[in-house]
Design a protein around this motif. Sequence first.
Motif, PDB file in Angstrom:
ATOM      1  N   LYS A 194      39.406 -32.633  33.314  1.00 21.46           N
ATOM      2  CA  LYS A 194      38.442 -33.529  33.947  1.00 21.46           C
ATOM      3  C   LYS A 194      37.152 -33.570  33.136  1.00 21.46           C
ATOM      4  O   LYS A 194      36.595 -32.542  32.781  1.00 21.46           O
ATOM      5  CB  LYS A 194      38.159 -33.041  35.371  1.00 21.46           C
ATOM      6  N   ASP A 231      33.248 -34.100  32.081  1.00 19.12           N
ATOM      7  CA  ASP A 231      31.952 -33.846  32.701  1.00 19.12           C
ATOM      8  C   ASP A 231      30.866 -34.517  31.882  1.00 19.12           C
ATOM      9  O   ASP A 231      31.122 -35.161  30.867  1.00 19.12           O
ATOM     10  CB  ASP A 231      31.688 -32.347  32.827  1.00 19.12           C
ATOM     11  N   SER A 232      29.635 -34.394  32.345  1.00 15.59           N
ATOM     12  CA  SER A 232      28.519 -35.067  31.683  1.00 15.59           C
ATOM     13  C   SER A 232      28.310 -34.548  30.264  1.00 15.59           C
ATOM     14  O   SER A 232      27.972 -35.313  29.359  1.00 15.59           O
ATOM     15  CB  SER A 232      27.235 -34.881  32.504  1.00 15.59           C
ATOM     16  N   HIS A 233      28.518 -33.244  30.062  1.00 13.44           N
ATOM     17  CA  HIS A 233      28.322 -32.678  28.727  1.00 13.44           C
ATOM     18  C   HIS A 233      29.288 -33.302  27.727  1.00 13.44           C
ATOM     19  O   HIS A 233      28.901 -33.576  26.584  1.00 13.44           O
ATOM     20  CB  HIS A 233      28.520 -31.159  28.770  1.00 13.44           C
ATOM     21  N   TYR A 234      30.523 -33.523  28.145  1.00 16.22           N
ATOM     22  CA  TYR A 234      31.505 -34.109  27.222  1.00 16.22           C
ATOM     23  C   TYR A 234      31.083 -35.511  26.808  1.00 16.22           C
ATOM     24  O   TYR A 234      31.191 -35.889  25.638  1.00 16.22           O
ATOM     25  CB  TYR A 234      32.877 -34.142  27.900  1.00 16.22           C
ATOM     26  N   GLU A 271      26.908 -35.674  39.062  1.00 12.18           N
ATOM     27  CA  GLU A 271      27.536 -34.347  39.155  1.00 12.18           C
ATOM     28  C   GLU A 271      26.960 -33.534  40.306  1.00 12.18           C
ATOM     29  O   GLU A 271      27.690 -32.809  40.987  1.00 12.18           O
ATOM     30  CB  GLU A 271      27.360 -33.593  37.845  1.00 12.18           C
ATOM     31  N   GLN A 310      28.260 -35.208  43.701  1.00 13.89           N
ATOM     32  CA  GLN A 310      29.694 -35.425  43.892  1.00 13.89           C
ATOM     33  C   GLN A 310      30.325 -34.209  44.556  1.00 13.89           C
ATOM     34  O   GLN A 310      30.247 -33.103  44.026  1.00 13.89           O
ATOM     35  CB  GLN A 310      30.380 -35.683  42.552  1.00 13.89           C
ATOM     36  N   GLU A 360      33.115 -31.446  45.577  1.00 17.94           N
ATOM     37  CA  GLU A 360      34.185 -30.858  44.779  1.00 17.94           C
ATOM     38  C   GLU A 360      35.553 -31.389  45.178  1.00 17.94           C
ATOM     39  O   GLU A 360      36.448 -31.526  44.362  1.00 17.94           O
ATOM     40  CB  GLU A 360      34.160 -29.331  44.922  1.00 17.94           C
ATOM     41  N   SER A 381      31.639 -41.410  40.162  1.00 15.09           N
ATOM     42  CA  SER A 381      31.655 -40.073  39.598  1.00 15.09           C
ATOM     43  C   SER A 381      31.573 -40.156  38.078  1.00 15.09           C
ATOM     44  O   SER A 381      31.710 -41.234  37.488  1.00 15.09           O
ATOM     45  CB  SER A 381      32.926 -39.328  40.009  1.00 15.09           C
ATOM     46  N   VAL A 382      31.370 -39.002  37.450  1.00 17.18           N
ATOM     47  CA  VAL A 382      31.302 -38.954  35.991  1.00 17.18           C
ATOM     48  C   VAL A 382      32.629 -39.378  35.358  1.00 17.18           C
ATOM     49  O   VAL A 382      32.635 -40.156  34.403  1.00 17.18           O
ATOM     50  CB  VAL A 382      30.877 -37.548  35.519  1.00 17.18           C
ATOM     51  N   HIS A 431      39.665 -38.647  31.388  1.00  5.45           N
ATOM     52  CA  HIS A 431      39.864 -37.241  31.038  1.00  5.45           C
ATOM     53  C   HIS A 431      39.455 -37.007  29.585  1.00  5.45           C
ATOM     54  O   HIS A 431      39.260 -37.953  28.817  1.00  5.45           O
ATOM     55  CB  HIS A 431      41.323 -36.836  31.229  1.00  5.45           C
ATOM     56  N   THR A 432      39.335 -35.742  29.231  1.00  2.00           N
ATOM     57  CA  THR A 432      38.990 -35.398  27.857  1.00  2.00           C
ATOM     58  C   THR A 432      40.210 -35.564  26.955  1.00  2.00           C
ATOM     59  O   THR A 432      41.345 -35.676  27.428  1.00  2.00           O
ATOM     60  CB  THR A 432      38.507 -33.942  27.779  1.00  2.00           C
TER      61      THR A 432
END
Length: 235
Positions: free
Chosen positions: A96, A98-101, A136, A139, A141, A150-151, A163-164
């Motif tokens: 899944k 995330d913002s960092h990715y 994030e 949202q 869990e 959502s992100v 997805h990554t």
Amino acid sequence: MFYFCLYSCFARALALHITTKRIPMLQQLRVGLERYDLIKVMQKKPQECHDLFVIGYDDKVCRNSVLSVLGFFFFLYCHKLQMLKYIFMLFLFGVKVDSHYILSHLAPEMSPIGSIKQVKESKIMEFFQDFLLELEDTQPEDAAAGENLSVPKIMQWMTGQAHTHLLVSEREKFNIVFKFDHCCLQHMPNHTVCYPIVSACTNTITFPVVHMVDYESFKTLMQTAVTYGASFDRV
């Protein structure tokens, strides 16, 4: 003398066999036990663990030992199945996002440093980061996919996938290009609002700078564009 030489040869052969065969097997066994912290259990309760590996106790002890060993290996088997299931799901759907990715793969096309355009573009970059972090934080869990913004949904809107990337080579080549439109009022003098335009095929998003003067306006336009994204896609 002959028997002594024969005994020495036999002893060396036995030592060689133990060194080359048994020791590596025991080392592999120790690595497996350490993986599940069973070495610590054996150190704390040596007598109980001694019964699992040493022959010579009565039938009841041996029977309980066998059951314990079988239970241990059944635990390892189930754990292995869970790991295989996780790996299979990882292969199908990836991790899944995330913002960092997303933020670590941005490739903005900025105006010259120090220009007024560059200042506005930097502000939009900050708005985008705050927007992802806010999503994030708010949202749940256990929220079902697709019900709320959502992100991962932002990622899917921009690139076509939520997805990554599994392969390192894909992650290294992956970029999300940011473009900034400063001239939308010149192209359409009478319009009052523009929305971000995405091209999922090229992982590109174009922001209408004039209509994103503050975070609230940026957030409103992004929410509308992502929610009704089919109207704003560009091939």
